[in-house]
Design a protein around this motif. Structure first.
Motif, PDB file in Angstrom:
ATOM      1  N   UNK A  21       0.850  -1.183   0.000  1.00 34.82           N
ATOM      2  CA  UNK A  21       0.000   0.000   0.000  1.00 34.82           C
ATOM      3  C   UNK A  21       0.891   1.240   0.000  1.00 34.82           C
ATOM      4  N   UNK A  22       0.507   2.249  -0.758  1.00 35.96           N
ATOM      5  CA  UNK A  22       1.232   3.511  -0.755  1.00 35.96           C
ATOM      6  C   UNK A  22       0.228   4.653  -0.853  1.00 35.96           C
ATOM      7  N   UNK A  23       0.739   5.862  -0.749  1.00 40.00           N
ATOM      8  CA  UNK A  23      -0.106   7.044  -0.737  1.00 40.00           C
ATOM      9  C   UNK A  23       0.353   8.016  -1.829  1.00 40.00           C
ATOM     10  N   UNK A  24      -0.599   8.591  -2.527  1.00 44.17           N
ATOM     11  CA  UNK A  24      -0.298   9.542  -3.597  1.00 44.17           C
ATOM     12  C   UNK A  24      -0.998  10.859  -3.307  1.00 44.17           C
ATOM     13  N   UNK A  25      -0.245  11.941  -3.444  1.00 43.34           N
ATOM     14  CA  UNK A  25      -0.805  13.285  -3.393  1.00 43.34           C
ATOM     15  C   UNK A  25      -0.262  14.079  -4.570  1.00 43.34           C
ATOM     16  N   UNK A  26      -1.089  14.962  -5.116  1.00 48.37           N
ATOM     17  CA  UNK A  26      -0.659  15.805  -6.231  1.00 48.37           C
ATOM     18  C   UNK A  26      -1.262  17.190  -6.096  1.00 48.37           C
ATOM     19  N   UNK A  27      -0.485  18.186  -6.486  1.00 51.06           N
ATOM     20  CA  UNK A  27      -0.908  19.589  -6.446  1.00 51.06           C
ATOM     21  C   UNK A  27      -0.588  20.257  -7.782  1.00 51.06           C
ATOM     22  N   UNK A  28      -1.381  21.237  -8.160  1.00 49.58           N
ATOM     23  CA  UNK A  28      -1.060  22.137  -9.271  1.00 49.58           C
ATOM     24  C   UNK A  28      -1.134  23.557  -8.738  1.00 49.58           C
ATOM     25  N   UNK A  29      -0.080  24.323  -8.976  1.00 48.91           N
ATOM     26  CA  UNK A  29      -0.017  25.702  -8.506  1.00 48.91           C
ATOM     27  C   UNK A  29      -0.854  26.585  -9.431  1.00 48.91           C
ATOM     28  N   UNK A  30      -2.171  26.557  -9.235  1.00 47.65           N
ATOM     29  CA  UNK A  30      -3.090  27.241 -10.139  1.00 47.65           C
ATOM     30  C   UNK A  30      -2.887  28.759 -10.159  1.00 47.65           C
ATOM     31  N   UNK A  31      -2.580  29.357  -9.001  1.00 51.06           N
ATOM     32  CA  UNK A  31      -2.426  30.814  -8.963  1.00 51.06           C
ATOM     33  C   UNK A  31      -0.988  31.270  -9.196  1.00 51.06           C
ATOM     34  N   UNK A  32      -0.080  30.305  -9.466  1.00 52.81           N
ATOM     35  CA  UNK A  32       1.307  30.606  -9.844  1.00 52.81           C
ATOM     36  C   UNK A  32       2.013  31.515  -8.836  1.00 52.81           C
ATOM     37  N   UNK A  33       1.853  31.209  -7.544  1.00 56.15           N
ATOM     38  CA  UNK A  33       2.543  31.994  -6.514  1.00 56.15           C
ATOM     39  C   UNK A  33       3.700  31.221  -5.894  1.00 56.15           C
ATOM     40  N   UNK A  34       4.110  30.099  -6.545  1.00 54.63           N
ATOM     41  CA  UNK A  34       5.233  29.273  -6.111  1.00 54.63           C
ATOM     42  C   UNK A  34       4.964  28.556  -4.788  1.00 54.63           C
ATOM     43  N   UNK A  50      -3.189  24.089   0.013  1.00 55.24           N
ATOM     44  CA  UNK A  50      -4.134  22.993   0.274  1.00 55.24           C
ATOM     45  C   UNK A  50      -5.284  23.001  -0.724  1.00 55.24           C
ATOM     46  N   UNK A  51      -5.722  24.194  -1.119  1.00 56.53           N
ATOM     47  CA  UNK A  51      -6.829  24.290  -2.071  1.00 56.53           C
ATOM     48  C   UNK A  51      -6.429  23.874  -3.477  1.00 56.53           C
ATOM     49  N   UNK A  52      -5.136  23.698  -3.719  1.00 60.39           N
ATOM     50  CA  UNK A  52      -4.634  23.327  -5.049  1.00 60.39           C
ATOM     51  C   UNK A  52      -4.303  21.838  -5.155  1.00 60.39           C
ATOM     52  N   UNK A  53      -4.660  21.075  -4.146  1.00 60.62           N
ATOM     53  CA  UNK A  53      -4.416  19.633  -4.182  1.00 60.62           C
ATOM     54  C   UNK A  53      -5.462  18.962  -5.071  1.00 60.62           C
ATOM     55  N   UNK A  54      -5.017  18.177  -6.064  1.00 55.82           N
ATOM     56  CA  UNK A  54      -5.940  17.532  -6.997  1.00 55.82           C
ATOM     57  C   UNK A  54      -6.075  16.035  -6.740  1.00 55.82           C
ATOM     58  N   UNK A  55      -5.153  15.446  -5.968  1.00 56.50           N
ATOM     59  CA  UNK A  55      -5.212  14.018  -5.634  1.00 56.50           C
ATOM     60  C   UNK A  55      -4.732  13.828  -4.208  1.00 56.50           C
ATOM     61  N   UNK A  56      -5.440  13.027  -3.444  1.00 60.68           N
ATOM     62  CA  UNK A  56      -4.994  12.588  -2.128  1.00 60.68           C
ATOM     63  C   UNK A  56      -5.670  11.255  -1.849  1.00 60.68           C
ATOM     64  N   UNK A  57      -4.912  10.159  -2.001  1.00 64.91           N
ATOM     65  CA  UNK A  57      -5.548   8.852  -1.919  1.00 64.91           C
ATOM     66  C   UNK A  57      -4.532   7.763  -1.587  1.00 64.91           C
ATOM     67  N   UNK A  58      -5.047   6.611  -1.282  1.00 66.48           N
ATOM     68  CA  UNK A  58      -4.241   5.417  -1.054  1.00 66.48           C
ATOM     69  C   UNK A  58      -4.307   4.556  -2.314  1.00 66.48           C
ATOM     70  N   UNK A  59      -3.175   4.020  -2.739  1.00 62.55           N
ATOM     71  CA  UNK A  59      -3.140   3.158  -3.918  1.00 62.55           C
ATOM     72  C   UNK A  59      -2.486   1.831  -3.558  1.00 62.55           C
ATOM     73  N   UNK A  60      -2.791   0.816  -4.392  1.00 62.35           N
ATOM     74  CA  UNK A  60      -2.184  -0.499  -4.185  1.00 62.35           C
ATOM     75  C   UNK A  60      -1.521  -0.945  -5.476  1.00 62.35           C
TER      76      UNK A  60
END
Length: 356
Positions: free
Chosen positions: A191-204, A208-218
């Motif tokens: 089991x592992x965990x995946x999180x992904x973010x995109x910097x939508x407002x480009x402020x570097x 938290x509001x820019x997180x597009x994935x937060x889940x457990x994968x197998x």
């Protein structure tokens, strides 16, 4: 007697060789000690960077030289003794830059340091290589924009932002975009965990509001997730970034240093949706060909002289003029997707084309 003389000659020869070796060793050591070491670039922006290096005892001063990757001309600056940092300004945005430091007393030159003038994000990496990693990340945008497929081998952290084939294009305000993640294990899958973010407002900052994935994968691969792009996504000169983290433990945030897993960063360009005209609103009489085009774009259906403007997918104007002979020269464009806007008899239409 002869044997004694031979012994003395051998002993003398050995002493000379030892002295020569010692002298060469000292010269090499002194030379290495006057080579500026540990160059680092920090506080990187679109047009500036802060450069530091280790001091050299007894240095009389330094010369810092730098150039853009697209230029063969070095710029330089003299730095007084006792100073081991400099701010480089007026750099070219969105490009790689090379910098070196020279010890003025000896003339010794540091190894080159390369950095890129784009948004500077926080550091995140794993500390153990190979146990768990991202073997594939795929982005399938909605609206007909090209997919980005990134198959890669194991690493602690890889910055793909300068890799143009891995650059992601997303429409501003688009919905039902898909990110697909494939995880791989060097040992037994778990089991592992995946999180992904995109910097939508480009402020570097990956907020938290820019997180597009937060889940457990197998071990069942791949895993796909749908995400939307906000209508206020910021179109910037150098684009923005997506960060994907896979970890054996749940990542606390986008700036974490963790034990097992991998971090991958990708460049993202937002497309101005005002340029992406709906196919149903296009004129059925006016068309462009060939598409993709290499040198010249032909335009049919024009009954009078027309003006044109060419835009990149990020909304940057790439050319304009008056159409002559129903053709537009596109050889100056880099390979990619563009929009041509045609103005004729008070009407305006926009058509999408590809420069191959």
């Amino acid at each position: 007697m002869i044997r004694n003389l031979l012994f003395i000659l051998l002993l003398f020869s050995g002493a000379l060789q030892f002295q020569a070796a010692s002298r060469m060793k000292n010269i090499c050591a002194e030379s290495a000690f006057t080579v500026p070491m540990n160059l680092e670039a920090s506080n990187i922006s679109f047009t500036s960077a802060h450069i530091t290096w280790d001091p050299i005892p007894g240095a009389t001063g330094y010369t810092v030289r730098w150039r853009a990757s697209t230029s063969a001309v070095w710029l330089s600056m003299n730095i007084p003794a006792g100073t081991t940092s400099v701010d480089l300004n007026n750099l070219t945005p969105c490009l790689g830059h090379m910098v070196q430091v020279i010890d003025n007393a000896s003339g010794d030159i540091s190894f080159p340091l390369t950095f890129y003038t784009h948004l500077n994000y926080c550091r995140s990496t794993s500390t153990n290589l190979g146990t768990l990693y991202l073997s594939n990340v795929t982005i399938t945008p909605s609206g007909g924009l090209p997919a980005m497929v990134s198959a890669s081998s194991m690493s602690n952290h890889t910055d793909f932002r300068i890799d143009l084939p891995r650059r992601i294009q997303l429409g501003v305000g688009s919905v039902n975009n898909v990110i697909s993640v494939t995880s791989s294990w060097a040992g037994a899958p778990g089991i592992s965990y995946v999180k992904a973010w995109i910097d939508f407002n480009a402020n570097a900052i990956f907020e938290a509001s820019e997180m597009i994935v937060s889940t457990m994968v197998d071990s069942t691969n791949p895993k796909a997730f749908i995400f939307n792009v906000p209508s206020l996504a910021n179109i910037t000169q150098c684009g923005t970034a997506m960060r994907v983290i896979i970890s054996e433990t749940m990542p606390a945030g986008p700036c974490e240093i963790f034990s097992y897993g991998e971090v991958e960063d990708y460049g993202v360009t937002f497309v101005n949706t005002n340029l992406a005209v709906d196919e149903t609103t296009k004129s059925k009489e006016i068309s462009i060909y060939p598409n993709p085009a290499a040198d010249v774009l032909n335009i049919s259906g024009l009954f009078s002289q027309a003006e044109y403007e060419i835009f990149s997918v990020s909304g940057q104007k790439m050319g304009e003029g008056r159409i002559s002979g129903n053709t537009v020269d596109v050889r100056h464009l880099a390979k990619g997707i563009y929009f041509i806007q045609l103005k004729s008899e008070g009407n305006t239409i926009r058509l999408k084309f590809i420069r191959k």
